[in-house]
Write a protein that holds these residues in place. Sequence first.
Motif, PDB file in Angstrom:
ATOM      1  N   ALA A  36       0.846  -1.199   0.000  1.00 54.12           N
ATOM      2  CA  ALA A  36       0.000   0.000   0.000  1.00 54.12           C
ATOM      3  C   ALA A  36       0.883   1.251   0.000  1.00 54.12           C
ATOM      4  CB  ALA A  36      -0.913  -0.001   1.221  1.00 54.12           C
ATOM      5  N   PRO A  37       0.557   2.253  -0.823  1.00 51.35           N
ATOM      6  CA  PRO A  37       1.424   3.430  -0.990  1.00 51.35           C
ATOM      7  C   PRO A  37       1.284   4.438   0.163  1.00 51.35           C
ATOM      8  CG  PRO A  37      -0.514   3.665  -2.356  1.00 51.35           C
ATOM      9  CD  PRO A  37      -0.611   2.302  -1.717  1.00 51.35           C
ATOM     10  N   ILE A  38       1.619   3.987   1.350  1.00 51.22           N
ATOM     11  CA  ILE A  38       1.492   4.838   2.542  1.00 51.22           C
ATOM     12  C   ILE A  38       2.348   6.099   2.409  1.00 51.22           C
ATOM     13  CG2 ILE A  38       1.822   4.918   5.047  1.00 51.22           C
ATOM     14  CD1 ILE A  38      -0.466   3.053   4.093  1.00 51.22           C
ATOM     15  N   ASP A  39       3.520   5.976   1.772  1.00 48.40           N
ATOM     16  CA  ASP A  39       4.430   7.121   1.636  1.00 48.40           C
ATOM     17  C   ASP A  39       3.865   8.222   0.739  1.00 48.40           C
ATOM     18  OD1 ASP A  39       6.218   5.910   3.284  1.00 48.40           O
ATOM     19  OD2 ASP A  39       7.535   5.173   1.696  1.00 48.40           O
ATOM     20  N   SER A  40       2.870   7.874  -0.078  1.00 45.66           N
ATOM     21  CA  SER A  40       2.324   8.873  -1.001  1.00 45.66           C
ATOM     22  C   SER A  40       1.158   9.658  -0.399  1.00 45.66           C
ATOM     23  CB  SER A  40       1.862   8.199  -2.298  1.00 45.66           C
ATOM     24  OG  SER A  40       0.615   7.546  -2.123  1.00 45.66           O
ATOM     25  N   ILE A  41       0.787   9.323   0.840  1.00 42.88           N
ATOM     26  CA  ILE A  41      -0.354  10.006   1.476  1.00 42.88           C
ATOM     27  C   ILE A  41      -0.026  11.476   1.723  1.00 42.88           C
ATOM     28  CG2 ILE A  41      -1.725  10.185   3.614  1.00 42.88           C
ATOM     29  CD1 ILE A  41      -1.446   7.108   3.870  1.00 42.88           C
ATOM     30  N   GLU A  42      -0.960  12.323   1.370  1.00 43.40           N
ATOM     31  CA  GLU A  42      -0.860  13.754   1.676  1.00 43.40           C
ATOM     32  C   GLU A  42      -2.110  14.141   2.473  1.00 43.40           C
ATOM     33  OE1 GLU A  42      -1.013  18.073  -0.610  1.00 43.40           O
ATOM     34  OE2 GLU A  42      -0.657  16.246  -1.779  1.00 43.40           O
ATOM     35  N   ILE A  43      -1.923  14.424   3.747  1.00 40.51           N
ATOM     36  CA  ILE A  43      -3.064  14.753   4.608  1.00 40.51           C
ATOM     37  C   ILE A  43      -3.458  16.209   4.386  1.00 40.51           C
ATOM     38  CG2 ILE A  43      -3.881  14.953   6.994  1.00 40.51           C
ATOM     39  CD1 ILE A  43      -1.953  12.669   7.710  1.00 40.51           C
ATOM     40  N   LEU A  44      -4.725  16.440   4.100  1.00 40.70           N
ATOM     41  CA  LEU A  44      -5.225  17.783   3.815  1.00 40.70           C
ATOM     42  C   LEU A  44      -5.873  18.431   5.034  1.00 40.70           C
ATOM     43  CD1 LEU A  44      -6.888  17.030   0.349  1.00 40.70           C
ATOM     44  CD2 LEU A  44      -4.576  17.881   0.796  1.00 40.70           C
ATOM     45  N   LYS A  45      -6.593  17.623   5.823  1.00 42.85           N
ATOM     46  CA  LYS A  45      -7.316  18.174   6.969  1.00 42.85           C
ATOM     47  C   LYS A  45      -7.509  17.108   8.027  1.00 42.85           C
ATOM     48  CE  LYS A  45     -11.712  18.240   7.478  1.00 42.85           C
ATOM     49  NZ  LYS A  45     -13.173  18.361   7.407  1.00 42.85           N
ATOM     50  N   GLN A  46      -7.379  17.487   9.284  1.00 40.95           N
ATOM     51  CA  GLN A  46      -7.672  16.605  10.412  1.00 40.95           C
ATOM     52  C   GLN A  46      -8.299  17.425  11.519  1.00 40.95           C
ATOM     53  OE1 GLN A  46      -3.548  15.038  10.888  1.00 40.95           O
ATOM     54  NE2 GLN A  46      -4.514  13.039  11.024  1.00 40.95           N
ATOM     55  N   TYR A  84      -3.447   5.860  -6.493  1.00 41.86           N
ATOM     56  CA  TYR A  84      -4.356   4.748  -6.777  1.00 41.86           C
ATOM     57  C   TYR A  84      -3.903   4.165  -8.101  1.00 41.86           C
ATOM     58  CZ  TYR A  84      -8.887   2.301  -7.258  1.00 41.86           C
ATOM     59  OH  TYR A  84      -9.897   1.351  -7.374  1.00 41.86           O
ATOM     60  N   GLY A  85      -3.053   3.138  -8.014  1.00 37.97           N
ATOM     61  CA  GLY A  85      -2.426   2.656  -9.233  1.00 37.97           C
ATOM     62  C   GLY A  85      -1.453   3.712  -9.741  1.00 37.97           C
ATOM     63  N   ASN A  86      -1.670   4.175 -10.951  1.00 39.94           N
ATOM     64  CA  ASN A  86      -0.777   5.174 -11.544  1.00 39.94           C
ATOM     65  C   ASN A  86      -1.326   6.594 -11.447  1.00 39.94           C
ATOM     66  OD1 ASN A  86       1.162   3.266 -12.381  1.00 39.94           O
ATOM     67  ND2 ASN A  86      -0.131   2.719 -14.137  1.00 39.94           N
ATOM     68  N   GLU A  87      -2.450   6.745 -10.757  1.00 40.00           N
ATOM     69  CA  GLU A  87      -3.025   8.079 -10.652  1.00 40.00           C
ATOM     70  C   GLU A  87      -3.125   8.512  -9.187  1.00 40.00           C
ATOM     71  OE1 GLU A  87      -7.321   8.421 -11.396  1.00 40.00           O
ATOM     72  OE2 GLU A  87      -7.312   6.241 -11.782  1.00 40.00           O
ATOM     73  N   LYS A  88      -3.408   9.779  -9.004  1.00 38.68           N
ATOM     74  CA  LYS A  88      -3.551  10.328  -7.670  1.00 38.68           C
ATOM     75  C   LYS A  88      -5.020  10.642  -7.419  1.00 38.68           C
ATOM     76  CE  LYS A  88      -1.610  13.935  -4.674  1.00 38.68           C
ATOM     77  NZ  LYS A  88      -0.734  15.136  -4.634  1.00 38.68           N
ATOM     78  N   ILE A  89      -5.546  10.118  -6.323  1.00 34.01           N
ATOM     79  CA  ILE A  89      -6.933  10.396  -5.956  1.00 34.01           C
ATOM     80  C   ILE A  89      -6.941  11.568  -4.980  1.00 34.01           C
ATOM     81  CG2 ILE A  89      -9.062   9.464  -4.975  1.00 34.01           C
ATOM     82  CD1 ILE A  89      -8.358   8.054  -7.476  1.00 34.01           C
ATOM     83  N   GLU A  90      -7.646  12.627  -5.339  1.00 28.86           N
ATOM     84  CA  GLU A  90      -7.666  13.842  -4.531  1.00 28.86           C
ATOM     85  C   GLU A  90      -8.842  13.844  -3.552  1.00 28.86           C
ATOM     86  OE1 GLU A  90      -5.397  16.194  -4.825  1.00 28.86           O
ATOM     87  OE2 GLU A  90      -4.428  15.764  -6.747  1.00 28.86           O
ATOM     88  N   ALA A 122      -7.422   3.157   5.330  1.00 34.56           N
ATOM     89  CA  ALA A 122      -8.181   3.470   4.119  1.00 34.56           C
ATOM     90  C   ALA A 122      -7.320   3.283   2.875  1.00 34.56           C
ATOM     91  CB  ALA A 122      -8.701   4.908   4.190  1.00 34.56           C
ATOM     92  N   THR A 123      -6.032   3.591   2.989  1.00 30.23           N
ATOM     93  CA  THR A 123      -5.109   3.433   1.853  1.00 30.23           C
ATOM     94  C   THR A 123      -4.861   1.957   1.546  1.00 30.23           C
ATOM     95  OG1 THR A 123      -4.083   5.562   2.325  1.00 30.23           O
ATOM     96  CG2 THR A 123      -2.797   4.020   1.008  1.00 30.23           C
ATOM     97  N   VAL A 124      -4.770   1.130   2.587  1.00 34.50           N
ATOM     98  CA  VAL A 124      -4.655  -0.325   2.372  1.00 34.50           C
ATOM     99  C   VAL A 124      -5.922  -0.829   1.679  1.00 34.50           C
ATOM    100  CG1 VAL A 124      -4.464  -2.577   3.499  1.00 34.50           C
ATOM    101  CG2 VAL A 124      -3.083  -0.657   4.334  1.00 34.50           C
ATOM    102  N   ALA A 125      -7.084  -0.366   2.152  1.00 35.06           N
ATOM    103  CA  ALA A 125      -8.355  -0.757   1.529  1.00 35.06           C
ATOM    104  C   ALA A 125      -8.415  -0.296   0.077  1.00 35.06           C
ATOM    105  CB  ALA A 125      -9.524  -0.166   2.325  1.00 35.06           C
ATOM    106  N   LEU A 126      -7.976   0.924  -0.176  1.00 35.97           N
ATOM    107  CA  LEU A 126      -7.974   1.490  -1.526  1.00 35.97           C
ATOM    108  C   LEU A 126      -7.115   0.641  -2.464  1.00 35.97           C
ATOM    109  CD1 LEU A 126      -9.051   4.186  -2.917  1.00 35.97           C
ATOM    110  CD2 LEU A 126      -6.718   5.021  -2.627  1.00 35.97           C
TER     111      LEU A 126
END
Length: 431
Positions: A222-232, A243-249, A264-268
Motif C-alpha cells: 500500500a502506498p502509505i508514503d504517497s499520502i498527503e493529509i489535507l485536513k484533520q 491509486y495505481g498510476n493516478e492520484k486520488i484527490e 483506508a489506503t490499504v483498503a484502496l
Amino acid sequence: MDYNKALNYIHGTYKFGSKLGLENITELLKLMGNPHEKLKVIHVAGTNGKGSTSSFIASVLKGAGYKVGLYTSPYLEEFTERIRVNGKNIPKEDLGEVTGFVKEKVEKMVSRGMNHPTEFEIVTAIGFEYFKRQKVDFLVLEVGLGGRFDASNVVKNPLVSVITPIDFDHTDYLGDTLGKIAYEKAGIIKENGFVVSFPQQIEAMKVIEEVCSKKNGKLIKAPIDSIEILKQDDWGQSFCVKYGNEKIENITISMLGEHQIQNATVALTALYILEKEHGVMISRNALYEGFKENIWPGRLEIMQRNPLVLIDGAHNPQGMRALSKVLKKLFYDKNIILGIGILGDKDASMLDEIVPFAKKMVLTQPNNPRAMSVENLEEILKKYKKTIVKKENIKEAVQEALSLADSEDVVVFAGSLYMIGEVRTILKNKR
C-alpha cells in the motif's frame, strides 16, 4: 431454533477451547455442502486495523451497487454485528435458523468420533452459510486470530489477501517475534494469489516477501508514503493518495486518527486490485461515498460533545500509540479524564502511551473472566501520581468519568473492546 437458544448454543461451545487448525472446520463445511466455495472472498489479516480496513472495502463495494457480506470479530454490543450484509446485521431469526442447521452437522461430526468444533469454527460456518444463502456478490472476511490456522483460512482462492499492520499481540499463540507473528499472518497468502500489504516493519515485511516468493504471490505494498493529509479535526479527515498510476484527490473519511487514513489506503489498494485484476466495476463516486460514509464503531468514536466523549478499542501497544497521536494532535490543550479497563493477560506497559495525557483516571474492569482487577491496575498506574478513582462496575465508571468532566473537557475510554462495547451501550442509552 430461536435467537436466544442459538446464542446459548454458540457460547456454550466456548468450553471446547481455541484449537488452531483447519481439520474440524473443513469437515464441518463439507457436511454443509462447502458454502464457502461459492463465495468471492477478500481475506483480511493483521494485528491492527483489520476491522476498519474490512469495513472500508465493504462500504465502497456496497456503494458500487454490489451485495456485500462482512464477517468480523469480536462484536461490540450485539452478537449479530459479526455477520452483516450491506451494513445490516444478520436478522435474529436467520441466525437461529442457520445455527440450527449447523448444529445438526456438528452433531453428525461428533457421532462419527470427530472433535467438537470450537466456538469460532461454528460462528465462521454460520457466517459462510448465511452469506451463501444471501447470494452475496463479495464477502469481506476478517481473520479471527493469526491467519495460517485460523478457521477463515479454509478459503482457497480469495480475490485478494490483505495484511494490515503487524505488531505484538496474542504472542502465546502466534509467537514472540514480529517474524513469527508475520509468518502466521502470511498464512492467508495463496498460490499465485494477489497480496496487498501495509509496508510492515523490516522483520515482518521480509517474512511476507519470502512467503509471496515461495507461493508465487503478487505482492503490492500500500502506498502509505504517497499520502498527503489535507485536513484533520474531530469531525473527520481528508487526504490524497496514489491509486495505481493516478492520484486520488480529497478522499474524506469520518473516522479519526492518521492510522485510519493508512487503513483506508490499504483498503484502496485492495479495491484497485479488484478493479484492475478482477474486472470489478467501481465508480469514482462509489469510491468517495464509500469512504466518507464508512464508520467502524468503538474505534476513536465520538459518542457525545460538551463534554466530548471518545471511546477507542485500543488494547495493544500499536493501538495505544495510534490513540496517543490523536490525543496529542486534536486534544493537546484539553483536560482529559481517562477511563481504563484492560485484560489481565495484556502488557500493561502499553498504557504508558496514553496515561501521561490524563488529568484524572477512572479505573474499571471489563466483564470478562480474563479482566485485570482495578486494584492491580491501580498498583501499575500509581507511579504516575494522577488522581485515580476506582469503579469496578462499568456503568458507575462512566457516570463517574462524566461527573469529573467540565463541558470543555474530554473523556476517553480505552483498553479493551470488551469494555468499550458496554461503555458504548451505556452512552447510547443516555442520549
